[in-house]
Motif scaffolding. Sequence first.
Motif, PDB file in Angstrom:
ATOM      1  N   SER C 124       0.667  -1.467  -0.385  1.00 41.70           N
ATOM      2  CA  SER C 124       0.366   0.184  -0.341  1.00 41.70           C
ATOM      3  C   SER C 124       0.427   1.285   0.574  1.00 41.70           C
ATOM      4  CB  SER C 124      -0.679  -0.247   1.577  1.00 41.70           C
ATOM      5  OG  SER C 124       0.229   0.419   2.009  1.00 41.70           O
ATOM      6  N   GLU C 125       1.536   1.094   0.705  1.00 37.26           N
ATOM      7  CA  GLU C 125       2.957   2.245   0.474  1.00 37.26           C
ATOM      8  C   GLU C 125       3.480   2.340  -1.295  1.00 37.26           C
ATOM      9  OE1 GLU C 125       4.625   4.525   2.787  1.00 37.26           O
ATOM     10  OE2 GLU C 125       3.034   4.053   4.242  1.00 37.26           O
ATOM     11  N   ILE C 126       3.409   1.372  -1.859  1.00 30.92           N
ATOM     12  CA  ILE C 126       3.981   1.576  -3.294  1.00 30.92           C
ATOM     13  C   ILE C 126       2.712   2.494  -3.894  1.00 30.92           C
ATOM     14  CG2 ILE C 126       4.124   0.013  -5.357  1.00 30.92           C
ATOM     15  CD1 ILE C 126       5.938  -1.812  -3.533  1.00 30.92           C
ATOM     16  N   ILE C 128       0.898   4.502  -2.419  1.00 28.76           N
ATOM     17  CA  ILE C 128       0.955   5.877  -2.293  1.00 28.76           C
ATOM     18  C   ILE C 128       1.799   6.132  -3.176  1.00 28.76           C
ATOM     19  CG2 ILE C 128       1.692   7.383  -0.500  1.00 28.76           C
ATOM     20  CD1 ILE C 128       0.485   5.559   1.572  1.00 28.76           C
ATOM     21  N   MET C 130       2.699   5.222  -6.256  1.00 28.26           N
ATOM     22  CA  MET C 130       1.899   5.664  -7.071  1.00 28.26           C
ATOM     23  C   MET C 130       1.303   6.243  -7.528  1.00 28.26           C
ATOM     24  SD  MET C 130       3.535   3.776  -8.793  1.00 28.26           S
ATOM     25  CE  MET C 130       4.840   3.598  -7.806  1.00 28.26           C
ATOM     26  N   SER C 131       0.752   7.294  -6.508  1.00 24.00           N
ATOM     27  CA  SER C 131      -0.284   8.698  -6.451  1.00 24.00           C
ATOM     28  C   SER C 131       0.613   9.913  -7.364  1.00 24.00           C
ATOM     29  CB  SER C 131      -0.821   9.457  -5.285  1.00 24.00           C
ATOM     30  OG  SER C 131      -0.017   9.788  -4.170  1.00 24.00           O
ATOM     31  N   PHE C 136      -3.432   9.763  -8.461  1.00 28.39           N
ATOM     32  CA  PHE C 136      -4.553   9.496  -8.083  1.00 28.39           C
ATOM     33  C   PHE C 136      -5.159   8.207  -8.189  1.00 28.39           C
ATOM     34  CE2 PHE C 136      -3.896  11.441  -4.146  1.00 28.39           C
ATOM     35  CZ  PHE C 136      -3.140  12.208  -4.118  1.00 28.39           C
ATOM     36  N   PRO C 137      -5.938   8.349 -10.134  1.00 32.18           N
ATOM     37  CA  PRO C 137      -6.708   7.629 -10.488  1.00 32.18           C
ATOM     38  C   PRO C 137      -5.926   5.893 -10.137  1.00 32.18           C
ATOM     39  CG  PRO C 137      -7.331   8.708 -12.060  1.00 32.18           C
ATOM     40  CD  PRO C 137      -5.933   9.726 -10.499  1.00 32.18           C
ATOM     41  N   ALA C 139      -2.778   5.449  -8.570  1.00 36.74           N
ATOM     42  CA  ALA C 139      -3.130   4.991  -7.292  1.00 36.74           C
ATOM     43  C   ALA C 139      -4.244   4.426  -6.219  1.00 36.74           C
ATOM     44  CB  ALA C 139      -2.742   6.133  -5.975  1.00 36.74           C
ATOM     45  N   LEU C 140      -5.913   5.167  -6.655  1.00 37.09           N
ATOM     46  CA  LEU C 140      -6.405   4.359  -6.191  1.00 37.09           C
ATOM     47  C   LEU C 140      -6.908   2.971  -6.713  1.00 37.09           C
ATOM     48  CD1 LEU C 140      -8.374   7.306  -6.189  1.00 37.09           C
ATOM     49  CD2 LEU C 140      -7.784   6.157  -4.546  1.00 37.09           C
ATOM     50  N   ASN C 141      -6.541   2.991  -7.982  1.00 38.47           N
ATOM     51  CA  ASN C 141      -7.314   1.611  -8.720  1.00 38.47           C
ATOM     52  C   ASN C 141      -5.856   0.723  -8.141  1.00 38.47           C
ATOM     53  OD1 ASN C 141      -9.020   2.338  -9.923  1.00 38.47           O
ATOM     54  ND2 ASN C 141      -7.577   3.319 -11.524  1.00 38.47           N
ATOM     55  N   THR C 143      -4.499   0.313  -5.446  1.00 36.16           N
ATOM     56  CA  THR C 143      -4.973  -0.201  -3.792  1.00 36.16           C
ATOM     57  C   THR C 143      -6.233  -1.023  -3.990  1.00 36.16           C
ATOM     58  OG1 THR C 143      -3.607   1.724  -3.280  1.00 36.16           O
ATOM     59  CG2 THR C 143      -5.383   1.288  -1.552  1.00 36.16           C
ATOM     60  N   LEU C 144      -6.949  -1.009  -4.570  1.00 38.09           N
ATOM     61  CA  LEU C 144      -8.244  -1.308  -4.873  1.00 38.09           C
ATOM     62  C   LEU C 144      -8.266  -2.598  -5.252  1.00 38.09           C
ATOM     63  CD1 LEU C 144     -11.261   1.131  -6.088  1.00 38.09           C
ATOM     64  CD2 LEU C 144     -10.719  -0.161  -3.028  1.00 38.09           C
ATOM     65  N   LEU C 146      -5.623  -4.091  -4.877  1.00 37.37           N
ATOM     66  CA  LEU C 146      -5.033  -5.046  -3.844  1.00 37.37           C
ATOM     67  C   LEU C 146      -5.228  -5.243  -2.799  1.00 37.37           C
ATOM     68  CD1 LEU C 146      -2.278  -5.427  -1.870  1.00 37.37           C
ATOM     69  CD2 LEU C 146      -2.399  -3.364  -0.741  1.00 37.37           C
ATOM     70  N   LYS C 147      -6.329  -4.961  -2.180  1.00 36.39           N
ATOM     71  CA  LYS C 147      -7.738  -4.817  -1.726  1.00 36.39           C
ATOM     72  C   LYS C 147      -7.953  -6.346  -2.020  1.00 36.39           C
ATOM     73  CE  LYS C 147     -12.540  -3.245   0.212  1.00 36.39           C
ATOM     74  NZ  LYS C 147     -13.055  -1.905   0.085  1.00 36.39           N
TER      75      LYS C 147
END
Lengths: 157, 157, 157, 157, 157, 157
Positions: C124-126, C128, C130-131, C136-137, C139-141, C143-144, C146-147
């Motif tokens: 999740s740091e990686i 961040i 990438m944002s 941010f898109p 980074a968000l995609n 992270t999701l 990853l989730k």
Amino acid sequence: MKHLTISIFTLFIAISGYGQTENQIKMDSIKTERFERGWKKLKEIDGEAGEKVIESLKDVSPDLAKYTIEYPFGDVYSRETTLDNRTKEIAVVSALAAMGNARPQLKVHINAALNVGVSEEELSEIMILMSVYAGFPSALNGTLALKEVIEERKMEK
Amino acid sequence: MKHLTISIFTLFIAISGYGQTENQIKMDSIKTERFERGWKKLKEIDGEAGEKVIESLKDVSPDLAKYTIEYPFGDVYSRETTLDNRTKEIAVVSALAAMGNARPQLKVHINAALNVGVSEEELSEIMILMSVYAGFPSALNGTLALKEVIEERKMEK
Amino acid sequence: MKHLTISIFTLFIAISGYGQTENQIKMDSIKTERFERGWKKLKEIDGEAGEKVIESLKDVSPDLAKYTIEYPFGDVYSRETTLDNRTKEIAVVSALAAMGNARPQLKVHINAALNVGVSEEELSEIMILMSVYAGFPSALNGTLALKEVIEERKMEK
Amino acid sequence: MKHLTISIFTLFIAISGYGQTENQIKMDSIKTERFERGWKKLKEIDGEAGEKVIESLKDVSPDLAKYTIEYPFGDVYSRETTLDNRTKEIAVVSALAAMGNARPQLKVHINAALNVGVSEEELSEIMILMSVYAGFPSALNGTLALKEVIEERKMEK
Amino acid sequence: MKHLTISIFTLFIAISGYGQTENQIKMDSIKTERFERGWKKLKEIDGEAGEKVIESLKDVSPDLAKYTIEYPFGDVYSRETTLDNRTKEIAVVSALAAMGNARPQLKVHINAALNVGVSEEELSEIMILMSVYAGFPSALNGTLALKEVIEERKMEK
Amino acid sequence: MKHLTISIFTLFIAISGYGQTENQIKMDSIKTERFERGWKKLKEIDGEAGEKVIESLKDVSPDLAKYTIEYPFGDVYSRETTLDNRTKEIAVVSALAAMGNARPQLKVHINAALNVGVSEEELSEIMILMSVYAGFPSALNGTLALKEVIEERKMEK
């Protein structure tokens, strides 16, 4: 300039001139309406920078030159639409800055944006927005492209 | 590390109003100003769609949630600038449609654009512009994303 | 699993088996060394997710399956290098999250990263990071994605 | 260097200095904490190359300069996280090499990676990995960017 | 040219020459078959432009040079396939023009396409197609890259 | 099918039908020649998949539907050129697979390629080429798109 216009027209006619039936000629003469409308629009918006692009294509791909005038300018930019020229250029500059792989076109459209009344400040605001959506490298490169255009315009005066 | 995670959770929970320690409050209270301003702005512009994005990040990356509120919304969107919200969303929708690799965000911002007064017609004009600068696939996919958003908004009413 | 290995081998031999001179056979038997090394590496790093990718290619493009095993895994991942597996996966996850157009592969490599000891927190740091560099898109995609991987791994247990 | 720092600070204060209420000033003085932390971090990691980027933005977009210091460096790079600086730069170099559309930033971060202890060999390994995930053109262009940075660093000594 | 070939071979052997068991040597000598086949293919298709790319990698990443010869040329281009060299280069030029972020490789492959019998006219047709699928900027930049290659080839004669 | 054609024509005429002078009508009737030529070409190449795309745009952006028929099909695909339909589709499939952000269009053009005589084997060769130039993720995703199209075509029979 007049000379260029004529030479491109001649060129275009020369290309499509072999063995046409009368019917085709009629069609082409109307195609020319889109072409003329596009050429006028291109000069209105992109100014000299746009003309240079067309000129540079003349030998290698006269048909791409023709299409560049007809579709983007004769069709799309000539639409009577709710978007004014300012808004259109804001959209285009945003797209090109975000993609980050078309620097010459980005500079042409920063120029175009300034030509149709978008301010330098507004353009730098757009680049700040791009830092969020396309990342800081795109924002930085877009801002430095803006800086170059501003300097080039100063020198031309 | 654990401490930081906890403090951010606390912060995030603080939005819905649960207790902070005094030490955290001092540090957080200033961060919280950007955060609060951002959170308010996010709700104003993106509405429920934006809140859902933040909610979805809560467990996996509360810090990315925090930054998403602080930088894009607390800093960038909150700028008092010559660009109004309409123009900002036109720029963002153009960028996301052109990149073509961030469909969820494109839909969130089409929604946001409609929320701040950009018309459906203006958005479809932007997609037509994108056919020139990013190609017809981006224009088609952007237009179909617009269509989906329009339908989803109808169903919500 | 053994069964799959054999069927791919058979497949591969079947493809290249028509009218070979002895010389070619010698070459292919050694190509098989890269293949075997790659296949072992693919299973070590990507686990079942990687095997499924290869399996899915079997009918439509057995040669792309072969190359995927040989070059990325038999050559590149098998290099004895200063980069350990953890660092390699951090680099690959960063690249795929930044490009934002290869979600299935991003998920495979988030999985691979977790398999070789990169923690959920590090991933999740990686995102961040990438944002900043991809926006941010992305980074968000990322992270999701990853989730989703975290949830899928929980369910498999 | 000190001179530059001051001039940027002055600049920044100049921008935000009109008609502030006391409340705003308090907020800004804290914003300045992020700024100072970020400026220090930027110099630590990117060195002179990073300072030049900021300097180049000064006239055209002092606010993007400010945000570049605050968010990427004051927030993200300053995080106390499980990722050390080496790992962070490996992630960033991978992302920029894969995207392939931000050469100046790629060079700045190759430099940064070398500054924080990533070896030339490790960087060329990363580019080899990129041949798999982003294709050989990205790997080649990334490797040649590495070559340029190595040569520039030799000349500076 | 012979000299270069030898120096790269020597280089390659030098790299992999430390402390090899007999088994490894056998493997490497066969790897060399892919290498030799690839090197021959690279010269056949890309000509001098391709050799220069390899030469430029020699110091900074001899292994990427080796892989560039082995996988793209020794494996992929050497496939006995239904696609002839002309069709392959048309596919590659289309891909590189569409991505728009690998100009040096686009020029190398425009050259390669001309070397294997694709005509200038066919290449400019491809760029016109790209105006539809990747947008006019990619089409214009691809066409101008074609123009440069044509001019460079004239000067070399 | 005939029904659809008529409805789109009606639609198109409805849009441009307000307050036209006779001159405009003449122009539009010829525009209609590009439209008719394009519509025929679209059906010839893309078949039902293409018609569905146009149909899906009808409500949200009839003008983008019109342009999609006119420029890509009425102008570009209708060119009498040295490139035959097979070669054109090979170029387009390569471009879309390389960009990796337009999966629906990639599938439409894999279909189109099969319609105009490109074999499944040739298409999987193109994807193998893409592993070199756009990376293995693009090659894998392109190959799996090909697999889906092949299966969908089997089911339709």
